[in-house]
Write an enzyme that holds these catalytic residues in place. Structure first.
Site, PDB file in Angstrom:
ATOM      1  N   SER A 773       5.098 -79.416   3.238  1.00 17.83           N
ATOM      2  CA  SER A 773       5.041 -78.265   2.342  1.00 17.83           C
ATOM      3  C   SER A 773       6.461 -77.783   2.016  1.00 17.83           C
ATOM      4  CB  SER A 773       4.185 -77.162   2.962  1.00 17.83           C
ATOM      5  OG  SER A 773       3.819 -76.218   1.997  1.00 17.83           O
ATOM      6  N   ASP A 850      -4.873 -81.214  -3.767  1.00 21.16           N
ATOM      7  CA  ASP A 850      -4.112 -80.086  -3.218  1.00 21.16           C
ATOM      8  C   ASP A 850      -4.145 -78.935  -4.218  1.00 21.16           C
ATOM      9  OD1 ASP A 850      -2.215 -78.345  -2.149  1.00 21.16           O
ATOM     10  OD2 ASP A 850      -0.961 -79.972  -1.392  1.00 21.16           O
ATOM     11  N   HIS A 883      -4.249 -79.300   0.746  1.00 23.06           N
ATOM     12  CA  HIS A 883      -2.890 -79.195   1.286  1.00 23.06           C
ATOM     13  C   HIS A 883      -2.797 -79.589   2.759  1.00 23.06           C
ATOM     14  CE1 HIS A 883       1.233 -78.006   0.863  1.00 23.06           C
ATOM     15  NE2 HIS A 883       1.158 -77.120   1.831  1.00 23.06           N
TER      16      HIS A 883
END
Length: 925
Positions: A773, A850, A883
């Site tokens: 991330s 995502d 994610h």
């Protein structure tokens, strides 16, 4: 960054289910001798060489493309040896030539065998003496020492299977404290406990009668069953309870069944009102047992439920089948009482935007209008989130879900706070002068204070905050506090949800209502007490060169004591403290005489707390009476004995904590070393980081995670450095990153890597960095900024590559808008593909579904690399994974890929494939 909360913290997640204690049968080959002492292995090898007639020369070492886990006879360190590869890191060392020397005569061979036999006999005799004098201590008899700087022993190796499973996760008990019908403190809900009914209200003191101070009036309240079973029948079907919430009077339970996930925090479910006396349930929506409800909440008095369905707010009063529809404008673009995607993700970190007044006479709720927000499509190729079947002939097409997702600079949802008068039955709003325009307003926190309500608002880029006080009965309000954060330190306002109302009580010395808030004070966040409610000048409860974290926890209104968590002892520790409402008598609740990382959960009245010790030693939990409670109580609820036993039997990495000085700033680090660390060797290093604004990765928690496996299982060194921009090292070091994310974060990782590269035990040619991330973004930014000078390799999972692609509320807080800071957005993006091409190789992984960091980020970077002709990278994508990357075994594949890719990198494999050439000659076509 919100993605920080979604980074799978492998094996650091807590759980309450039974742990799978079975050992993996597919142990790596280098573990096979882990229960045998190093000395015995050395003698075994001597015996093998003697038997083979070879003591004069080392066995040849294979090329790096041989089994990376194969034991190397010239390296007695079984843990580190198989993974260190060539010290040069180029993967091109030639195989040693094997020359057949003259044969050894029989007399010499016999003499050597006799000498070896004598050595073995002497060793065995010494071993018996060692054991007899109790000098010998097996690894399984040595408790885990988090302060150890060296490990000697022959415990088992940490495996990837262990860290991916529950083997190293602490057992963590959670307590759902509730208020007693008569104001009793110390009551809790027990759910599905062994030997008890499904849902029981108990007095915490009944858990351990021996822990109660018999000298005080400490009689525990009787237990009360709310639900005998975790299931119930309605019609011809059996329903299983998933979520439960009792009413204040404990006469009914709000039960959710058939829960279906929506986004990170939100879900849909069927809701029921369960009658405790009759042990029966009725649908919250009469006659509709399968109604899809987004949110349902009891009022504080327990005689009504507010709920949201199809984005409209409804009310049902207990004892009536009549449903009152509060709003009628809800739909695909208007939300009432629940947040939209961006508010759920970035503002409330939850699924509720409904707030009952303390007396149940009013409901405050957020109305969110997404009409102007652009949509972003998410394609699902294997699953169907809608739950519907495709039309005939369309089975081969993906399902596309369109999300109203405001990217940086795009239209934001328009939010306003609305009120419903339960008695009068009308919806109204209160206009207050001096507010932010519709396209420049965020509502971040709502707190009831009697008949009044406190509302926090900020401008779009979160650097001006105002507190509004609304008198709901009078339907008027005013601004009582404004903070220009940009003028204070050039930074941003940090969203909190811990503001506490302190009601007036002259008998306790509180003449007026007030509230406790976390504010900027000095170079950090501290507790402030504002009283009366409209007073902008607070009593500072805390101050100093440290920060208060996620607080206040609780307030004991009888004793005027506030409980909170802070970094007072160290920025990488957490302790629990108390302070009076006057700001006096600040004392520790947790033990500050030794290092610790604590958390706490307090009873409704603040008289009891579940104190959770998270490290650096083996985690434990106790329920204690707080210092303000005259009824003394202490009961251990979790010791994690199995985890302690596992720690004894395994060789965990050595953790070295410290600080490094970069540009005059002290940055925290933790270095994880292999258990049998040898300073005379050269180790490769993996830098792991997250680096997002306000985050912290270096801490004193007990954690055995992927980084631990890299050190203890693979034999590499793994370093984490929290650079500038991260939390708890002062606001001036945090807010420096504003306007240009990635500049200082990458700079500090490179500076740290240069420091490690100079250490004698580090192979400077084998340095890698990875992150997920924001950590993935910063891994790429570091490789870009460094251009192969220090780091050779990198691994990025689900990275942002251009902040124009991320959501507006998060991004603009740190970057302003693209319209106002175009140059900053340009330079913070991953744009210098030439620099990326100067690294040996990097790895990119991303989930196609995502909804947080869109796959658009990775695709855009790939396009830039294509245009520049840069090919020194690998890509792995995961269909239908969000994610967190979990769909269809994806999470395991992520860590398998990271592991194998890293081994190949440090073994020099990626250097070999950099310029491939065909074998032999081929005739031209």
């Amino acid at each position: 960054m919100t993605p920080y909360r979604d980074v799978p913290p492998v094996s650091s997640r807590t759980h309450s289910s039974n742990r799978d204690r079975s050992q993996s049968r597919s142990r790596m080959s280098h573990e096979s001798g882990s229960s045998v002492s190093t000395t015995s292995i050395v003698f075994d090898r001597i015996s093998e060489r003697v038997a083979a007639g070879d003591l004069s020369e080392k066995q040849p070492r294979g090329d790096d493309n041989e089994d990376a886990l194969k034991d190397e006879p010239d390296n007695d360190d079984l843990e580190t040896g198989p993974f260190l590869g060539n010290a040069s890191g180029n993967g091109n060392s030639p195989r040693h030539a094997q020359k057949k020397g003259p044969g050894m005569d029989r007399g010499m061979r016999r003499a050597l065998l006799i000498a070896a036999g004598l050595l073995v006999s002497a060793w065995v005799a010494g071993l018996f003496v060692y054991i007899a004098t109790k000098s010998y201590k097996p690894a399984s008899a040595t408790a885990h020492d988090p302060q150890a700087t060296i490990v000697r022993g022959s415990g088992k190796a940490v495996t990837l299977d262990q860290v991916m499973g529950s083997f190293w996760r602490p057992e963590v008990r959670s307590i759902q404290w509730i208020a007693g019908p008569e104001g009793e403190d110390g009551l809790l809900l027990e759910r599905d406990a062994a030997g008890k009914d499904y849902l029981v209200v108990e007095d915490i003191r009944s858990q351990d009668a021996a822990a109660v101070d018999s000298s005080a009036d400490a009689q525990a309240a009787d237990a009360r069953t709310l639900m005998e079973k975790g299931s119930f029948e309605y019609g011809k079907r059996v329903y299983n309870a998933v979520k439960v919430a009792p009413s204040r009077d404990l006469q009914r339970v709000l039960v959710a069944t058939d829960v279906k996930s929506n986004w990170r925090h939100s879900s849909y479910a069927a809701y029921w009102i369960f009658d405790v006396k009759t042990q029966t349930a009725d649908p919250l929506v009469p006659g509709e047992p399968d109604a899809r409800i987004q949110l349902a909440q009891w009022n504080p008095t327990g005689d009504a439920v507010a709920f949201t369905r199809d984005n409209n707010l409804y009310l049902r009063k207990v004892g009536s089948d009549n449903i009152i529809q509060v709003t009628k404008d809800g739909g695909s673009e208007v939300f009432n009482g629940v947040p939209d995607w961006v508010y759920e993700e970035e503002v409330f970190s939850g699924s509720s935007a409904t707030w009952w007044s303390e007396d149940g006479d009013y409901i405050a709720f957020l109305r969110t209008n997404e009409t102007g927000v652009p949509e972003f499509p998410i394609d699902y190729f294997l699953k169907r989130p809608s739950g519907t079947e495709p039309k005939p002939g369309e089975e081969a097409y993906p399902e596309t879900r369109k999300i109203k997702y405001p990217k940086a600079g795009a239209h934001n949802p328009v939010v306003e706070l609305k009120f419903y008068d339960v008695v009068r039955g009308d919806v109204f709003s209160v206009d207050i002068s001096g507010g932010f325009a519709d396209d420049d307003r965020l509502i971040t926190e709502v707190v009831w204070a009697g008949k009044q309500i406190l509302v926090k608002e900020t401008n779009r880029v979160s650097d001006v905050m105002r507190v509004v006080l609304v008198d709901v009965a009078a339907r008027s309000g005013k601004t009582v506090r404004t903070t220009d954060v940009k003028a204070i330190d050039g930074g941003w306002f940090e969203i909190t949800h811990q503001t506490k109302h302190i009601p007036a009580d002259p008998s306790k010395g509180r003449e007026h209502d007030g509230y406790i808030d976390l504010i900027i004070h000095g170079d950090g966040n501290h507790l402030a007490y504002f009283t009366p409610l409209d007073n902008p000048d607070p009593v500072m409860l805390t101050s100093g060169d440290w920060e208060v974290v996620d607080s206040p926890y609780a307030v004991d209104l009888d004793k005027n004591v506030v409980y909170f968590m802070a970094t007072k002892e160290s920025s990488i520790q957490r302790h629990v403290y108390q302070v009076k409402l006057t700001g006096e008598d600040l004392t520790a609740v947790s033990d500050t005489s030794s290092e610790g990382y604590y958390a706490a959960s307090f009873s409704i009245g603040g008289g009891y707390a579940l104190l959770t010790y998270q490290g650096p030693g083996i985690p434990w939990q106790k329920v204690i009476s707080t210092p303000s409670n005259p009824r003394k109580y202490e009961h251990t609820v979790e010791e994690n004995k199995d985890l302690a036993d596992n720690a004894k039997k395994h060789e965990l990495p050595i953790k070295i904590y410290g600080t490094i000085n970069v540009d005059g700033v002290e940055l925290n680090y933790v270095e994880r070393r292999p258990a049998h660390f040898d300073a005379s060797k050269k180790y490769p290093v993996l830098f792991q980081q997250y680096s997002g604004p306000g985050s912290q990765t270096v801490n004193k928690k007990f954690t055995v995670d992927f980084q631990s496996y890299v050190a203890a299982g693979l034999g590499y060194i793994c370093v984490t450095v929290d650079g500038r921009g991260t939390g708890y090292i002062g606001r001036k070091n945090r807010v420096i990153v504003r306007g240009n994310l990635g500049q200082w974060e990458a700079h500090d990782q490179i500076a740290a890597a240069k420091i490690w590269a100079k250490k004698k035990y580090i192979d400077e040619t084998r340095l890698a960095i990875w992150g997920w991330s924001f950590g993935g973004f910063n891994a790429l930014k570091t490789l870009e900024q460094d251009a192969g000078e220090t780091f050779r390799y990198g691994m990025a999972v689900a990275p942002v590559t251009d902040w124009r692609f991320y959501d507006s509320i998060y991004t603009e807080r740190y970057m302003l808008t693209p319209q106002a800071n175009g140059h900053g957005y340009d330079t913070s993006a991953i744009y210098n593909t030439t620099a990326l091409g100067q690294n040996v190789r990097f790895l990119l992984m991303h989930g196609l579904a995502d909804d947080n960091v869109h796959f658009q980020s990775s695709l855009t970077l790939l396009d830039k690399l294509n245009l520049a002709g840069v090919e020194n990278y690998d890509v792995h994508v995961f269909p239908d994974s969000d994610h967190s990357i979990y769909f269809h075994n994806a999470n395991r594949i992520v860590y398998d890929k990271l592991t194998n890719w890293l081994i190949n990198a440090f073994n020099g494999e990626w250097i070999k494939v950099a310029s491939p050439k065909p074998n032999g000659k081929r005739r031209a076509a």
